[in-house]
Design a protein around this motif. Structure first.
Motif, PDB file in Angstrom:
ATOM      1  N   TYR A 114       0.817  -1.215   0.000  1.00 25.98           N
ATOM      2  CA  TYR A 114       0.000   0.000   0.000  1.00 25.98           C
ATOM      3  C   TYR A 114       0.852   1.267   0.000  1.00 25.98           C
ATOM      4  O   TYR A 114       0.403   2.314  -0.459  1.00 25.98           O
ATOM      5  N   PHE A 115       2.067   1.161   0.516  1.00 28.89           N
ATOM      6  CA  PHE A 115       2.985   2.304   0.401  1.00 28.89           C
ATOM      7  C   PHE A 115       3.297   2.573  -1.069  1.00 28.89           C
ATOM      8  O   PHE A 115       3.265   3.723  -1.527  1.00 28.89           O
ATOM      9  N   LEU A 116       3.565   1.507  -1.826  1.00 23.98           N
ATOM     10  CA  LEU A 116       3.813   1.661  -3.265  1.00 23.98           C
ATOM     11  C   LEU A 116       2.547   2.136  -3.978  1.00 23.98           C
ATOM     12  O   LEU A 116       2.610   2.967  -4.893  1.00 23.98           O
ATOM     13  N   LEU A 117       1.400   1.634  -3.545  1.00 28.55           N
ATOM     14  CA  LEU A 117       0.133   2.056  -4.148  1.00 28.55           C
ATOM     15  C   LEU A 117      -0.135   3.533  -3.894  1.00 28.55           C
ATOM     16  O   LEU A 117      -0.688   4.225  -4.753  1.00 28.55           O
ATOM     17  N   SER A 118       0.282   4.041  -2.740  1.00 26.50           N
ATOM     18  CA  SER A 118       0.100   5.468  -2.454  1.00 26.50           C
ATOM     19  C   SER A 118       0.911   6.334  -3.414  1.00 26.50           C
ATOM     20  O   SER A 118       0.475   7.416  -3.816  1.00 26.50           O
ATOM     21  N   GLN A 119       2.091   5.841  -3.794  1.00 29.76           N
ATOM     22  CA  GLN A 119       2.897   6.575  -4.771  1.00 29.76           C
ATOM     23  C   GLN A 119       2.232   6.558  -6.141  1.00 29.76           C
ATOM     24  O   GLN A 119       2.250   7.559  -6.867  1.00 29.76           O
ATOM     25  N   LEU A 120       1.606   5.437  -6.487  1.00 21.18           N
ATOM     26  CA  LEU A 120       0.854   5.357  -7.749  1.00 21.18           C
ATOM     27  C   LEU A 120      -0.282   6.377  -7.749  1.00 21.18           C
ATOM     28  O   LEU A 120      -0.537   7.037  -8.759  1.00 21.18           O
ATOM     29  N   SER A 121      -0.957   6.510  -6.620  1.00 20.96           N
ATOM     30  CA  SER A 121      -2.039   7.492  -6.514  1.00 20.96           C
ATOM     31  C   SER A 121      -1.512   8.917  -6.675  1.00 20.96           C
ATOM     32  O   SER A 121      -2.186   9.773  -7.262  1.00 20.96           O
ATOM     33  N   LEU A 122      -0.311   9.181  -6.159  1.00 20.82           N
ATOM     34  CA  LEU A 122       0.292  10.510  -6.342  1.00 20.82           C
ATOM     35  C   LEU A 122       0.513  10.812  -7.820  1.00 20.82           C
ATOM     36  O   LEU A 122       0.212  11.910  -8.302  1.00 20.82           O
ATOM     37  N   PHE A 123       1.039   9.830  -8.549  1.00 22.29           N
ATOM     38  CA  PHE A 123       1.237  10.006  -9.990  1.00 22.29           C
ATOM     39  C   PHE A 123      -0.103  10.189 -10.699  1.00 22.29           C
ATOM     40  O   PHE A 123      -0.219  10.999 -11.632  1.00 22.29           O
ATOM     41  N   LEU A 173       7.636   2.223 -11.187  1.00 20.00           N
ATOM     42  CA  LEU A 173       6.901   1.875  -9.971  1.00 20.00           C
ATOM     43  C   LEU A 173       6.032   0.631 -10.174  1.00 20.00           C
ATOM     44  O   LEU A 173       5.967  -0.248  -9.306  1.00 20.00           O
ATOM     45  N   LEU A 174       5.381   0.528 -11.325  1.00 19.33           N
ATOM     46  CA  LEU A 174       4.556  -0.645 -11.611  1.00 19.33           C
ATOM     47  C   LEU A 174       5.409  -1.916 -11.651  1.00 19.33           C
ATOM     48  O   LEU A 174       4.973  -2.986 -11.232  1.00 19.33           O
TER      49      LEU A 174
END
Length: 314
Positions: free
Chosen positions: A60-69, A114-115
């Motif tokens: 979910y930390f990585l997913l939060s970065q995806l949401s930022l993008f 990131l993906l």
């Protein structure tokens, strides 16, 4: 130098997405609604990940970065396009054009990396669960995210500086709704064929290599899922991974065509549709894909709504 100074002194004219459609107002409202929906969805997802301790995990930390993008992508293009439509003008300064190219390239490259890292996270979680706390500890996650941002910045700096170094002494009309490298190169009065070839070649490294790594990771993941004896564990792993695969397909599908297919095979209308897809449609769909198919996110949302005195339907 005279050519470069001439470019700096002039504005570009964006043709706009709505110029290719007869129903200008309907398309405008659809784009505006999707923009607001994506902004709200990604903001809610970021908020849930921040406030719910059950979501304080590497995935979910990585997913939060995806949401930022996914928040940044539309913010770079849609407000400017909406403003131009409402004011009836479509000028963009040289500096504004440079900013759009830089930030879109930065976020595009960073999101692709990131993906890939998110697929590695799922590979470790499914195939090496006992080593997961060590292999995906906080320092490693921070290094992953930092690397994606750094790679994006380096690539964006190079592409922006080279693209805007070309002289633009002919038409100033960009047949696109924002400044993007392929659309801008068509306006240059210098020979850009070598640079366009370099862009297509670099696309192999930037797009195909991550895709290959993602495919390899999920090949191992699929094999591990099929060997699981617990049906509940198998369904949970498959649901989480299928959400990520869907997001990967949406992002890379349009990007591969846009940046790996030579410019001679493009047309303005096609490029507008593809660009709208990965700069607006995909960021809007991503939070829906992860929230609707992820029980932990749904439970976090229910918890927040309950604490606010709202009872979710069903």
């Amino acid at each position: 130098m005279g050519h470069v100074n001439h470019s700096v002194a002039s504005d570009f004219i964006l043709v706009g997405l709505f110029s290719h459609s007869g129903s200008h107002q309907l398309l405008f409202f659809l784009v505006a609604a999707m923009f607001l929906m994506g902004l709200l969805g990604n903001t809610v997802l970021l908020f849930l990940i921040h406030v719910d301790y059950r979501l304080h995990t590497p995935m979910y930390f990585l997913l939060s970065q995806l949401s930022l993008f996914d928040i940044g992508f539309p913010l770079v293009t849609i407000p400017k396009m909406a403003s131009d439509f409402l004011q009836g003008e479509s000028f963009i300064s040289f500096e504004g054009c440079a900013a759009q190219i830089f930030f879109l390239t930065l976020m595009g490259v960073a999101e692709g990396i990131l993906l890939t890292l998110m697929s590695y996270d799922r590979y470790v979680a499914v195939c090496h669960p006992l080593q997961y706390p060590l292999l995906m500890r906080r320092q490693v996650c921070l290094l992953m995210v930092g690397s994606s941002w750094l790679a994006g910045m380096l690539n964006a700096s190079v592409q922006t500086s080279i693209t805007l170094h070309f002289p633009y002494c002919a038409s100033r009309i960009v047949d696109h709704f924002f400044c993007e490298v392929p659309a801008l190169l068509k306006l240059s009065c210098a020979d850009t064929s070598a640079y366009e070839l370099a862009l297509s070649t670099s696309g192999v490294l930037i797009l195909v290599l991550p895709l290959s790594l993602i495919a390899t990771s999920y090949g191992y993941v699929l094999g591990a899922i099929l060997r699981m004896r617990s049906e509940e564990a198998r369904n949970k792993a498959f649901t989480t991974c299928s959400s990520h695969i869907t997001v990967v397909g949406l992002f890379y599908g349009a990007a591969v065509f846009m940046y790996m297919v030579p410019g001679a095979y493009h047309n303005p209308h096609q490029d507008n549709v593809l660009s709208l897809f990965y700069s607006l449609v995909t960021p809007t769909l991503n939070p829906l894909i992860y929230s609707l198919r992820n029980r932990e996110v749904r439970m976090a949302l229910i918890k927040v709504l309950s604490s606010a005195g709202l009872r979710p339907v069903g």
